[in-house]
Design an enzyme around this catalytic site. Structure first.
Site, mmCIF file in Angstrom:
data_model
loop_
_atom_site.group_PDB
_atom_site.id
_atom_site.type_symbol
_atom_site.label_atom_id
_atom_site.label_comp_id
_atom_site.label_asym_id
_atom_site.label_seq_id
_atom_site.Cartn_x
_atom_site.Cartn_y
_atom_site.Cartn_z
ATOM 1 N N THR A 48 0.877 -1.170 0.000
ATOM 2 C CA THR A 48 0.000 0.000 0.000
ATOM 3 C C THR A 48 0.917 1.223 0.000
ATOM 4 O O THR A 48 2.133 1.073 0.006
ATOM 5 C CB THR A 48 -0.875 0.045 1.264
ATOM 6 O OG1 THR A 48 -0.055 0.407 2.370
ATOM 7 C CG2 THR A 48 -1.524 -1.289 1.545
ATOM 8 N N CYS A 49 0.342 2.422 0.013
ATOM 9 C CA CYS A 49 1.230 3.581 -0.039
ATOM 10 C C CYS A 49 2.029 3.752 1.255
ATOM 11 O O CYS A 49 3.015 4.454 1.282
ATOM 12 C CB CYS A 49 0.454 4.850 -0.382
ATOM 13 S SG CYS A 49 -0.979 5.100 0.637
ATOM 14 N N GLY A 188 -17.412 26.600 -5.149
ATOM 15 C CA GLY A 188 -16.013 26.389 -5.503
ATOM 16 C C GLY A 188 -15.907 25.165 -6.387
ATOM 17 O O GLY A 188 -16.837 24.353 -6.459
ATOM 18 N N CYS A 193 -13.443 20.435 -3.105
ATOM 19 C CA CYS A 193 -14.862 20.376 -3.457
ATOM 20 C C CYS A 193 -15.175 19.062 -4.150
ATOM 21 O O CYS A 193 -16.197 18.426 -3.883
ATOM 22 C CB CYS A 193 -15.240 21.528 -4.377
ATOM 23 S SG CYS A 193 -15.184 23.102 -3.550
#
Lengths: 428, 270
Positions: A48-49, A188, A193
């Protein structure tokens, strides 16, 4: 048969190192096959990261390890010394204790995050597809999924949300309850967002409107996700219509003033409004929160709440750790039972129990059997049973591989509770 | 017959224990046991009230014992009714102990059946008292709903949450329960007051004599009337509704008990 894990994570290695050892899902099949050829009996790769870990089992750890390191440095083209500097090697009990902790999110950067369990499941699936997982790792991983599930239901370690979007939803639920008939406005068109918007959609929030001073960007975001774009001039109309507002623009001055909200609230007949302002500088005047039936959370409020939830999770993780300890103990016991000698005597005990019970039944029905016949029946049944069991026992003695032991246990129904646990997960 | 009342009380107390336990342990099973014992208590209580009606020969809401008992019966009934449409189990943890206490008080008081005072011998007795007390019990429930609303609202506004508040219903649900209490309770209260006035006209010869109980019931009625009017016209919802509901509750409490103990007047037999 020793089991071991070798790897690195966010605690032991900086990102530059983790990057070098990252394995994408596409290359995992090739890597597990390479490692298998290096001489281990079974292996699974989890990447995984924040971590890359190699779970493996082999008959002789010391001799296998050297070849294993070689295979790794060949694959990642890095020095062996470098591998040793940032990594850890755990064996036996420590291996599955570690895996239990990892899968239940207790070893994660954000304690209790749920994605890791899915990643562990993926790693296991990839290895099974390549046939590099065998009897031991199968058992260890199945048990792990079991433990992770237990921790999720018995503790609140993953209970309170810590991400901005998840907290916004959590708060909105406190105010509105059901969200599917609630309308949301996103002001935005930036990355924050977009993340929030996707999350809201996933959570089943009703209509989502998007507005932005540059209308084109609002339209673009709406096309990419599934919102309804509206020109920025409609702001007041929109505020009258929606229930929840998320704002994240680059504006230097507040876009929504207290006066505006005050006017809007009158038109709404005081229907509650929930503002989430994650912009810096802020998009919504802070005093808006003082208005009745209006709730405003800015980025600092959310961060503080997130901190608090995180410390709640840490407190809960103590409980989760004691579950892990308990499960490790049970699992170790179960592994010890795989020893072949007790199994043989267990089989004999079991068949003797059946034989004597059946014999007793028959003798009870025929009360006037004479001693001679009784003795003969006893001898007869004994010899039949022994002849039937003998090939099995020989097989165990000659080839005591775990899979055979396991099979025998099943055949003679010698499974214990723990075993059934693992099985039921497997079926489910 | 008194034994039936005691059985009802025991069931209410069992329900109280389960609901208090539910506060500590968030398990559906515990709540279900609390709900079941409350429902059984309600049924036994209802049956015993009917028995008393037949035994006494008049509607048993003529003294403090009888009216407190009827009040707790109505609260249990209305709470069970609300539970059918809202997930408000956590409210049980305050309402059930409260109505149990009211019922204990009722059973503490002398409960012998006495011949009815001549002035109360009227067909208005059941109509007036039943309407008034159903109205009262509905507003008692909404008092607790309002307290929950205010504490949750405060948490959201100040961004600090107590651990228990995560189990509260949402603000919107609490507010809509309050609205329902308002739209059921107000007609009952209104009819209770009107029938009382008609009865007074027939019994005392004057429809309204500004006796303290009459005056205070009018004040209570005005509190709720203002609330309903303003909610429908200028949107007095949420916190304002909750505050008005609490004010209305204390006004009812004073009308019902305060007058008897402190002031006296025409209604003093209650």
């Amino acid at each position: 048969m020793p089991i071991a894990v070798f790897g690195l994570n966010h605690n032991t290695a900086p990102i530059e190192v983790r990057e070098r050892l990252f394995v994408s899902e596409e290359t995992i099949p090739r890597l597990v096959r390479e490692l298998q050829e290096s001489g281990v009996d079974e292996n699974i790769v989890l990447s995984t990261c924040n971590r890359t870990e190699f779970y493996f089992s082999c008959k002789n750890l010391d001799s296998a390890l050297d070849k294993f390191y070689q295979a790794l440095s060949r694959h990642f083209s890095i020095e062996k010394e470098w591998l040793e500097k940032y990594t850890y090697l755990l064996t036996d009990e420590d291996t599955y204790r570690h895996l239990f902790l990892v899968a239940s999110g207790l070893d994660s950067m954000v304690v209790g995050e749920p994605q890791i369990l899915g990643q562990v499941k993926d790693a296991y699936r990839l290895a099974t597809d390549c046939n590099t997982s065998g009897f031991f790792l199968d058992k260890v991983f199945h048990k792990t999924f079991n433990v992770a599930k237990r921790i999720r239901t018995e503790t609140k370690v993953g209970y309170n949300p810590v991400s901005i979007s998840a907290m916004a939803i959590e708060l909105a639920k406190k105010i509105f309850g059901e969200l599917k008939d609630k309308k949301t406005l996103v002001i935005g068109a930036g990355e924050m967002c977009e993340i929030a918007l996707r999350y809201f959609k996933k959570e089943g929030v009703g209509d989502i409107y998007i507005t932005n001073r540059t209308f084109h960007n609002a339209q673009k975001l709406a096309d990419e996700t599934t919102g309804i774009p509206r020109p920025f001039n409609d702001l007041q109309d929109l505020l009258e219509k929606v229930d929840m507002i998320l704002s994240s623009t680059g504006s230097e001055r507040p876009l929504i003033s207290r006066e505006l909200v005050s006017v809007v609230m009158k038109k709404r007949k005081q229907k509650p409004l929930f503002f989430i302002d994650i912009a810096v500088p802020r998009d919504i005047e802070p005093s808006v929160n003082d208005l009745e039936n209006v709730y405003l959370y800015d980025i600092d409020d959310l961060k503080e709440l997130s901190q608090q939830h995180l410390s709640d999770r840490l407190a809960e993780s103590e409980k989760a750790r004691s579950i892990v300890d308990e499960e490790v103990k049970k699992f170790s016991q179960w592994l010890r039972q795989l020893d072949k000698n007790p199994l043989i005597s267990n089989i004999y005990e079991k068949v003797e129990e059946i034989r004597s019970r059946e014999l007793k039944k028959i003798l009870q029905k025929n009360k006037n059997t004479d001693d001679e016949t009784m003795k003969n029946m006893d001898l007869l049944t004994k010899s039949i049973v022994n002849k039937l069991v003998h090939p099995h026992v020989t097989m165990i003695k000659e080839n005591g591989s775990p899979a055979i032991l396991e099979l025998m246990k099943k055949l003679f129904r010698l499974e214990d509770d723990d075993e059934q646990d693992v099985d039921s997960w497997h079926k489910g | 017959m008194f034994i039936l009342f005691l059985i009802a009380l025991c069931l209410y107390l069992v329900s109280t224990i389960f609901y208090l336990l539910f506060l500590a342990i968030d398990k559906k099973g515990i709540e279900a046991l609390g709900h079941f014992s409350l429902l059984s208590g309600f049924i036994v209580h209802f049956i015993s009230t009917c028995f008393r009606y037949f035994q006494a020969g008049y509607t048993p809401i003529t003294n403090l014992h009888e009216s407190l008992s009827f009040l707790s019966l109505c609260m249990a009934g209305f709470f069970l009714f609300l539970k059918r449409s809202y997930k408000i189990s956590i409210l049980g943890s305050i309402i059930v102990p409260f109505l149990s206490l009211v019922f204990i008080w009722a059973l503490w008081l002398p409960s012998d059946i006495k011949p009815l005072a001549p002035i109360l011998q009227s067909y208005w007795l059941p109509v007036h008292t039943i309407f008034a007390f159903i109205g009262n019990s509905i507003f008692f429930i909404s008092f607790f709903v309002s307290i929950l609303y205010l504490s949750l609202e405060r948490g959201i506004k100040r961004k600090k949450f107590s651990p228990i508040s995560t189990r509260f219903p949402s603000l919107e649900v609490l507010d809509s329960i309050n609205y329902r209490c308002m739209s059921y309770g107000f007609p009952f209260l209104t009819i209770g007051i009107i029938t009382g006035s008609l009865w007074a006209g027939m019994a005392w010869g004057s429809y309204w004599s500004w006796d303290p109980k009459e005056t205070w019931s009018l004040i209570t009625w005005i509190v709720y009337a203002i609330l309903i009017h303003n909610r429908l016209t200028i949107g007095w919802r949420g916190r304002k509704t909750a505050y008005m509901m609490i004010a209305g509750f204390f006004s009812i409490l004073f009308t019902f008990l305060g007058i008897n103990f402190l002031v006296g007047g025409l209604h003093s037999y209650l």
